[in-house]
Write a protein that holds these residues in place. Structure first.
Motif, PDB file in Angstrom:
ATOM      1  N   PRO A  72      -3.800 -28.938 -19.299  1.00  0.00           N
ATOM      2  CA  PRO A  72      -4.439 -28.991 -18.527  1.00  0.00           C
ATOM      3  C   PRO A  72      -4.751 -28.878 -17.141  1.00  0.00           C
ATOM      4  CG  PRO A  72      -2.671 -30.974 -19.448  1.00  0.00           C
ATOM      5  CD  PRO A  72      -2.858 -29.105 -19.713  1.00  0.00           C
ATOM      6  N   GLY A  73      -5.377 -28.613 -15.933  1.00  0.00           N
ATOM      7  CA  GLY A  73      -5.584 -28.441 -15.097  1.00  0.00           C
ATOM      8  C   GLY A  73      -6.250 -27.225 -15.269  1.00  0.00           C
ATOM      9  N   LYS A  74      -5.933 -26.989 -13.520  1.00  0.00           N
ATOM     10  CA  LYS A  74      -5.776 -25.092 -13.323  1.00  0.00           C
ATOM     11  C   LYS A  74      -5.186 -24.319 -12.592  1.00  0.00           C
ATOM     12  CE  LYS A  74     -11.443 -26.420 -12.277  1.00  0.00           C
ATOM     13  NZ  LYS A  74     -11.422 -25.390 -14.025  1.00  0.00           N
ATOM     14  N   PRO A  75      -4.161 -23.923 -13.508  1.00  0.00           N
ATOM     15  CA  PRO A  75      -2.859 -23.402 -12.838  1.00  0.00           C
ATOM     16  C   PRO A  75      -2.726 -21.744 -12.528  1.00  0.00           C
ATOM     17  CG  PRO A  75      -2.120 -23.943 -15.634  1.00  0.00           C
ATOM     18  CD  PRO A  75      -3.956 -24.538 -15.056  1.00  0.00           C
ATOM     19  N   LEU A  76      -2.171 -21.738 -12.566  1.00  0.00           N
ATOM     20  CA  LEU A  76      -1.572 -20.305 -11.547  1.00  0.00           C
ATOM     21  C   LEU A  76      -1.207 -19.993 -13.134  1.00  0.00           C
ATOM     22  CD1 LEU A  76       0.077 -19.870  -8.476  1.00  0.00           C
ATOM     23  CD2 LEU A  76      -1.768 -19.006  -8.756  1.00  0.00           C
ATOM     24  N   LEU A  77      -1.697 -19.004 -13.225  1.00  0.00           N
ATOM     25  CA  LEU A  77      -1.379 -18.066 -14.346  1.00  0.00           C
ATOM     26  C   LEU A  77      -1.188 -16.254 -13.967  1.00  0.00           C
ATOM     27  CD1 LEU A  77      -4.769 -17.714 -15.957  1.00  0.00           C
ATOM     28  CD2 LEU A  77      -2.719 -19.507 -16.386  1.00  0.00           C
ATOM     29  N   ILE A  78       0.569 -16.252 -13.763  1.00  0.00           N
ATOM     30  CA  ILE A  78       1.528 -15.461 -13.798  1.00  0.00           C
ATOM     31  C   ILE A  78       1.921 -14.571 -15.280  1.00  0.00           C
ATOM     32  CG2 ILE A  78       3.618 -14.970 -12.567  1.00  0.00           C
ATOM     33  CD1 ILE A  78       3.852 -17.253 -11.232  1.00  0.00           C
ATOM     34  N   ALA A  85      -7.408  -8.292 -16.712  1.00  0.00           N
ATOM     35  CA  ALA A  85      -8.385  -7.799 -16.912  1.00  0.00           C
ATOM     36  C   ALA A  85      -8.463  -8.645 -19.187  1.00  0.00           C
ATOM     37  CB  ALA A  85      -8.416  -6.549 -17.675  1.00  0.00           C
ATOM     38  N   PHE A  86      -7.130  -9.077 -19.457  1.00  0.00           N
ATOM     39  CA  PHE A  86      -7.879  -9.562 -20.913  1.00  0.00           C
ATOM     40  C   PHE A  86      -7.838 -10.703 -20.643  1.00  0.00           C
ATOM     41  CE2 PHE A  86      -5.331 -11.652 -24.087  1.00  0.00           C
ATOM     42  CZ  PHE A  86      -5.746 -11.156 -25.475  1.00  0.00           C
ATOM     43  N   THR A  87      -6.756 -11.651 -19.292  1.00  0.00           N
ATOM     44  CA  THR A  87      -6.901 -12.898 -18.907  1.00  0.00           C
ATOM     45  C   THR A  87      -8.451 -12.680 -18.469  1.00  0.00           C
ATOM     46  OG1 THR A  87      -5.518 -13.198 -18.225  1.00  0.00           O
ATOM     47  CG2 THR A  87      -6.674 -14.689 -17.916  1.00  0.00           C
ATOM     48  N   ALA A  88      -9.739 -11.819 -18.492  1.00  0.00           N
ATOM     49  CA  ALA A  88     -11.161 -12.711 -18.077  1.00  0.00           C
ATOM     50  C   ALA A  88     -11.447 -12.912 -19.434  1.00  0.00           C
ATOM     51  CB  ALA A  88     -11.190 -11.066 -17.012  1.00  0.00           C
ATOM     52  N   LYS A  89     -11.099 -11.328 -20.267  1.00  0.00           N
ATOM     53  CA  LYS A  89     -12.569 -11.264 -21.313  1.00  0.00           C
ATOM     54  C   LYS A  89     -12.157 -12.402 -22.431  1.00  0.00           C
ATOM     55  CE  LYS A  89     -11.981  -6.358 -22.028  1.00  0.00           C
ATOM     56  NZ  LYS A  89     -11.372  -5.255 -23.065  1.00  0.00           N
ATOM     57  N   ALA A  90     -10.416 -12.723 -22.150  1.00  0.00           N
ATOM     58  CA  ALA A  90     -10.089 -13.889 -22.990  1.00  0.00           C
ATOM     59  C   ALA A  90     -10.369 -15.490 -23.031  1.00  0.00           C
ATOM     60  CB  ALA A  90      -8.658 -14.042 -23.294  1.00  0.00           C
ATOM     61  N   ALA A  96      -9.037 -15.706 -14.429  1.00  0.00           N
ATOM     62  CA  ALA A  96      -9.489 -14.233 -14.494  1.00  0.00           C
ATOM     63  C   ALA A  96      -8.612 -14.370 -12.362  1.00  0.00           C
ATOM     64  CB  ALA A  96      -9.530 -13.560 -14.450  1.00  0.00           C
ATOM     65  N   ARG A  97      -9.275 -15.709 -11.561  1.00  0.00           N
ATOM     66  CA  ARG A  97      -9.113 -15.245 -10.395  1.00  0.00           C
ATOM     67  C   ARG A  97      -7.867 -16.236  -9.830  1.00  0.00           C
ATOM     68  NH1 ARG A  97     -15.342 -15.726 -10.902  1.00  0.00           N
ATOM     69  NH2 ARG A  97     -14.760 -17.939 -10.542  1.00  0.00           N
ATOM     70  N   ARG A  98      -7.213 -17.215 -11.460  1.00  0.00           N
ATOM     71  CA  ARG A  98      -6.284 -17.863 -11.240  1.00  0.00           C
ATOM     72  C   ARG A  98      -4.268 -16.979 -11.580  1.00  0.00           C
ATOM     73  NH1 ARG A  98      -5.862 -21.309 -14.475  1.00  0.00           N
ATOM     74  NH2 ARG A  98      -7.917 -21.576 -15.482  1.00  0.00           N
ATOM     75  N   CYS A  99      -5.112 -15.900 -11.749  1.00  0.00           N
ATOM     76  CA  CYS A  99      -4.035 -14.399 -12.165  1.00  0.00           C
ATOM     77  C   CYS A  99      -3.182 -14.303 -11.165  1.00  0.00           C
ATOM     78  CB  CYS A  99      -4.604 -13.480 -13.123  1.00  0.00           C
ATOM     79  SG  CYS A  99      -4.969 -14.190 -14.533  1.00  0.00           S
ATOM     80  N   VAL A 100      -2.168 -14.145 -10.922  1.00  0.00           N
ATOM     81  CA  VAL A 100      -1.248 -13.204 -10.825  1.00  0.00           C
ATOM     82  C   VAL A 100       0.011 -12.067 -11.235  1.00  0.00           C
ATOM     83  CG1 VAL A 100       0.752 -13.713  -9.232  1.00  0.00           C
ATOM     84  CG2 VAL A 100      -0.849 -15.563  -8.817  1.00  0.00           C
ATOM     85  N   GLU A 101      -0.997 -11.510 -11.200  1.00  0.00           N
ATOM     86  CA  GLU A 101      -0.454  -9.883 -11.610  1.00  0.00           C
ATOM     87  C   GLU A 101       1.296  -9.913 -11.198  1.00  0.00           C
ATOM     88  OE1 GLU A 101      -3.542  -7.620 -13.849  1.00  0.00           O
ATOM     89  OE2 GLU A 101      -2.973  -7.104 -12.251  1.00  0.00           O
ATOM     90  N   LEU A 102       2.399  -9.300 -11.573  1.00  0.00           N
ATOM     91  CA  LEU A 102       3.577  -9.175 -11.384  1.00  0.00           C
ATOM     92  C   LEU A 102       4.251  -8.151 -12.331  1.00  0.00           C
ATOM     93  CD1 LEU A 102       5.725 -12.247 -10.763  1.00  0.00           C
ATOM     94  CD2 LEU A 102       4.338 -10.874  -9.212  1.00  0.00           C
ATOM     95  N   ALA A 103       4.867  -6.720 -12.172  1.00  0.00           N
ATOM     96  CA  ALA A 103       5.722  -6.042 -12.589  1.00  0.00           C
ATOM     97  C   ALA A 103       7.162  -6.282 -11.711  1.00  0.00           C
ATOM     98  CB  ALA A 103       5.044  -4.536 -11.868  1.00  0.00           C
ATOM     99  N   PRO A 104       8.199  -5.650 -13.125  1.00  0.00           N
ATOM    100  CA  PRO A 104       9.361  -6.053 -12.805  1.00  0.00           C
ATOM    101  C   PRO A 104       9.574  -5.359 -11.559  1.00  0.00           C
ATOM    102  CG  PRO A 104       9.097  -4.876 -14.671  1.00  0.00           C
ATOM    103  CD  PRO A 104       7.517  -5.103 -14.717  1.00  0.00           C
ATOM    104  N   GLY A 105      10.305  -7.056 -10.376  1.00  0.00           N
ATOM    105  CA  GLY A 105      10.812  -6.917  -9.106  1.00  0.00           C
ATOM    106  C   GLY A 105       9.955  -7.525  -8.253  1.00  0.00           C
ATOM    107  N   GLU A 106       8.968  -7.978  -8.918  1.00  0.00           N
ATOM    108  CA  GLU A 106       7.799  -8.006  -7.842  1.00  0.00           C
ATOM    109  C   GLU A 106       7.862  -9.725  -8.350  1.00  0.00           C
ATOM    110  OE1 GLU A 106       4.699  -5.368  -7.778  1.00  0.00           O
ATOM    111  OE2 GLU A 106       3.670  -6.285  -9.078  1.00  0.00           O
TER     112      GLU A 106
END
Length: 258
Positions: A72-78, A85-90, A96-106
């Protein structure tokens, strides 16, 4: 003073509440996932919309598209770096606009908590049928408590640098009797991971929920046993850690004053 609470909804789905922020990990909210079915515990009943969903990698039992649509809702997707890109397709461009992409250390902030991506030793592809890839990660959430959600992982040397922790959510066992050891933790290896991260509390996850259809009685000890086996190994390997083996839908609340 703020408390930290975790509710285990089976497999790797955990509702984490800390400092007024609610986080949901790798949600599987259905009773069926491809050839797997839920054979223990109730279907998850979320108390409301989470502030953010932590997605550790693209495997379908962690990045489950139907379940994500049901959150439910429109949570951030970390998500791991490269997974938007996969999130946008799926899930479509709005997700996808709610995505926050992180690499280790970020890291990123969600309300009063900080979510930092950390290393995981696990295959990051969607599956053998897919070219979609993004390196698997775990998360350390820092609020009233320091909580490590490992996602899926095998042992790696960098675990020593994750602690000390208040709580470790450690994947033990898995969804089938043929699940390979590479990139996963059995009960003994999970206890060694716990020794490395120096957590005050630990909760085993990832086991005892999903099993291949038609195989409910095959090697059932591999389904039921990993949580208690982990607790037994931890008594010797990480004796300073208190292990709580949760039932499905059960909550552990940590009081930072105790």
């Amino acid at each position: 003073m703020s408390t930290t609470a975790v509710t285990w909804w089976g497999h790797s789905t955990v509702w984490l509440s800390d400092s007024g922020v609610t986080l949901l990990t790798d949600p599987v909210l259905t009773d069926r996932l491809a050839h797997l079915r839920r054979i223990a515990g109730p279907s998850p009943r979320l108390p409301g919309p989470p502030d953010a969903v932590l997605l550790s990698h693209l495997h379908a039992d962690h990045f489950h598209v139907a379940s994500l649509r049901a959150v439910p809702g429109k949570p951030l997707l970390i998500v791991p770096k490269g997974a938007a890109a996969f999130t946008a397709k799926a899930l479509g461009p709005e997700a996808a606009r709610r995505c926050v992409e992180l690499a280790p250390g970020e890291e990123t902030s969600v309300g009063a908590v900080t979510v930092r991506a950390v290393q995981a030793r696990h295959d990051g592809g969607r599956g053998p049928w897919s070219r979609e890839r993004a390196a698997a990660i775990g998360f350390v959430v820092e609020g009233a408590a320091r909580t490590w959600y490992a996602g899926d992982t095998g042992l790696f040397d960098g675990m020593h640098g994750l602690g000390p922790l208040d709580l470790a959510l450690i994947p033990v066992g898995g969804w089938g009797p043929t699940l390979g050891a590479h990139g996963h933790l059995d009960a003994r290896a999970a206890a060694e991971a716990l020794r490395r991260v120096k957590a005050s509390w630990a909760v085993p996850v990832h086991y005892g929920t999903l099993w291949p259809m038609g195989m409910g009685t095959i090697r059932r000890h591999m389904f039921d046993g990993p949580g208690e086996q982990f607790a037994e190994h931890a008594l010797h390997t990480a004796p300073d850690t208190r292990v709580r083996v949760l039932r499905h839908a059960e909550t552990l609340t940590l009081d930072p004053t105790t």
